[in-house]
Design a protein around this motif. Structure first.
Motif, PDB file in Angstrom:
ATOM      1  N   LYS A  12      -5.168  25.826 -48.962  1.00 48.35           N
ATOM      2  CA  LYS A  12      -5.747  26.945 -47.973  1.00 48.35           C
ATOM      3  C   LYS A  12      -5.139  26.499 -46.628  1.00 48.35           C
ATOM      4  N   SER A  13      -5.240  25.133 -46.299  1.00 51.71           N
ATOM      5  CA  SER A  13      -5.022  24.888 -44.867  1.00 51.71           C
ATOM      6  C   SER A  13      -3.731  25.258 -44.738  1.00 51.71           C
ATOM      7  N   GLU A  14      -2.871  25.213 -45.567  1.00 51.14           N
ATOM      8  CA  GLU A  14      -1.292  25.567 -45.135  1.00 51.14           C
ATOM      9  C   GLU A  14      -1.286  27.108 -45.055  1.00 51.14           C
ATOM     10  N   ALA A  15      -2.021  27.774 -45.945  1.00 48.50           N
ATOM     11  CA  ALA A  15      -1.856  29.105 -45.835  1.00 48.50           C
ATOM     12  C   ALA A  15      -2.307  29.461 -44.460  1.00 48.50           C
ATOM     13  N   LYS A  16      -3.354  28.805 -43.785  1.00 47.75           N
ATOM     14  CA  LYS A  16      -3.903  29.328 -42.593  1.00 47.75           C
ATOM     15  C   LYS A  16      -2.591  28.899 -41.436  1.00 47.75           C
ATOM     16  N   ARG A  17      -2.282  27.807 -41.860  1.00 48.28           N
ATOM     17  CA  ARG A  17      -1.053  27.569 -40.956  1.00 48.28           C
ATOM     18  C   ARG A  17       0.077  28.192 -40.597  1.00 48.28           C
ATOM     19  N   LEU A  18       0.244  29.096 -42.031  1.00 44.78           N
ATOM     20  CA  LEU A  18       1.598  29.940 -41.905  1.00 44.78           C
ATOM     21  C   LEU A  18       1.071  31.265 -41.391  1.00 44.78           C
ATOM     22  N   GLY A  19      -0.266  31.466 -41.119  1.00 43.66           N
ATOM     23  CA  GLY A  19      -0.542  32.742 -40.209  1.00 43.66           C
ATOM     24  C   GLY A  19      -1.345  33.771 -41.279  1.00 43.66           C
ATOM     25  N   PHE A  20      -1.536  33.303 -42.442  1.00 47.93           N
ATOM     26  CA  PHE A  20      -2.339  34.143 -43.536  1.00 47.93           C
ATOM     27  C   PHE A  20      -3.655  34.295 -42.862  1.00 47.93           C
TER      28      PHE A  20
END
Length: 307
Positions: A12-20
């Protein structure tokens, strides 16, 4: 924190980092509630000439048939709501087609997410999906708590409305799963009332074969004459049911530079559209989803709209 929770938090934190915009996770399995709905929808020919909707019925309802040993469906939303809209005296295209074709933009982000999972968690295999296979993305997003399916059959959220893309990552990793949220359409019928072709035949049921998006993108032959005068100047796709949705008052403009439109798209007048050459089409819509309808298709749509 156990491993499941740790991995879930990481994804979830990676998804946020990628702009999702948001990320929700469901246990991969058969979509029991969707099966009869899909069967009925197809039986009533709501798919028109979209014959591909009839293919892979089982795979469409069960991701474990798409990815060996699938355990989790990771659903992701990516905002595309534009800061500025088209010149009001213009033929209209759906907001999702203003910038670079979303298939490429999202696929790159998803591949990076999968790579990051493999690099940080270990041997995880899976597949990324952006409209590219028979995956019922709205059903999975709703199951994962990212929103509810509205009466216009789009995924809606209280905080940001519905102007976003939905994509999935199906992986063979057990994770913590989210729960569906409640429906907040209430007694509102704004989308049903606003549909120029009455394609929303009942709450939560859209007849795809009556939708302006179908006529302007999917239909390969001439648009039926009886539809004349009903398109409200939509030349590619249609946002009518989203534009009137009260929840879209909360839409915020995206922060994805690749979705920024070619300024020409926003400034073109009807005359510019009508006089467009194939060369201009290639330049203006170089990386846009509008290329799906091809120059001839766009010409057909515009000449159909001309009074």
């Amino acid at each position: 924190m156990d491993l499941k929770a740790k991995y879930t938090q990481f994804i979830k934190s990676e998804a946020k980092r990628l702009g999702f915009l948001s990320c929700g996770i469901s246990k991969a399995g058969f979509l029991e509630e969707e099966a009869p709905r899909l069967e009925n929808w197809l039986k009533n020919n709501r798919n028109g000439q979209m014959a591909y909707m009839e293919n892979h019925f089982d795979k469409r309802l069960n991701p474990t048939l798409l990815v060996d040993d699938a355990k989790s469906v990771v659903s992701l939303l990516l905002n595309y709501y534009p800061e500025k809209e088209q010149n009001p005296d213009s033929y209209k295209i759906s907001k999702y087609a203003y910038g670079k074709d979303y298939h490429f933009v999202i696929k790159d982000k998803l591949k990076e997410l999968l790579f990051s999972i493999q690099e940080n968690i270990g041997e995880v295999s899976g597949r990324v999906f952006v409209d590219s296979a028979p995956v019922m993305d709205k059903a999975w997003a709703a199951k994962s708590g990212l929103g509810w399916i509205g009466k216009n059959s789009n995924l809606l959220t209280q905080k940001i409305g519905s102007f976003y893309f939905i994509a999935e990552l199906i992986i063979d990793l057990d994770l913590e799963y989210d729960h569906a949220v409640t429906n907040h359409c209430g007694s509102c019928t704004a989308c049903i009332d606003a549909c120029p072709t009455q394609a929303i035949v009942a709450p939560y049921v859209v007849d795809g074969s009556k939708c302006i998006s179908y006529f302007t993108i999917e239909l390969k032959e001439n648009i039926p004459h009886e539809m004349k005068g009903q398109f409200d100047d939509w030349a590619f796709g249609c946002d009518a049911c989203q534009d009137v949705c009260p929840w879209n008052r909360f839409s915020k403009s995206h922060k994805e530079p690749l979705f920024n439109p070619n300024p020409e798209i926003l400034s073109m007048s009807k005359k510019d559209w009508e006089e467009m050459t194939e060369e201009t089409f290639r330049v203006v819509f170089k990386d846009s989803a509008v290329k799906r309808t091809k120059f001839q298709g766009l010409q057909r749509n515009i000449s159909f709209l001309k009074k």
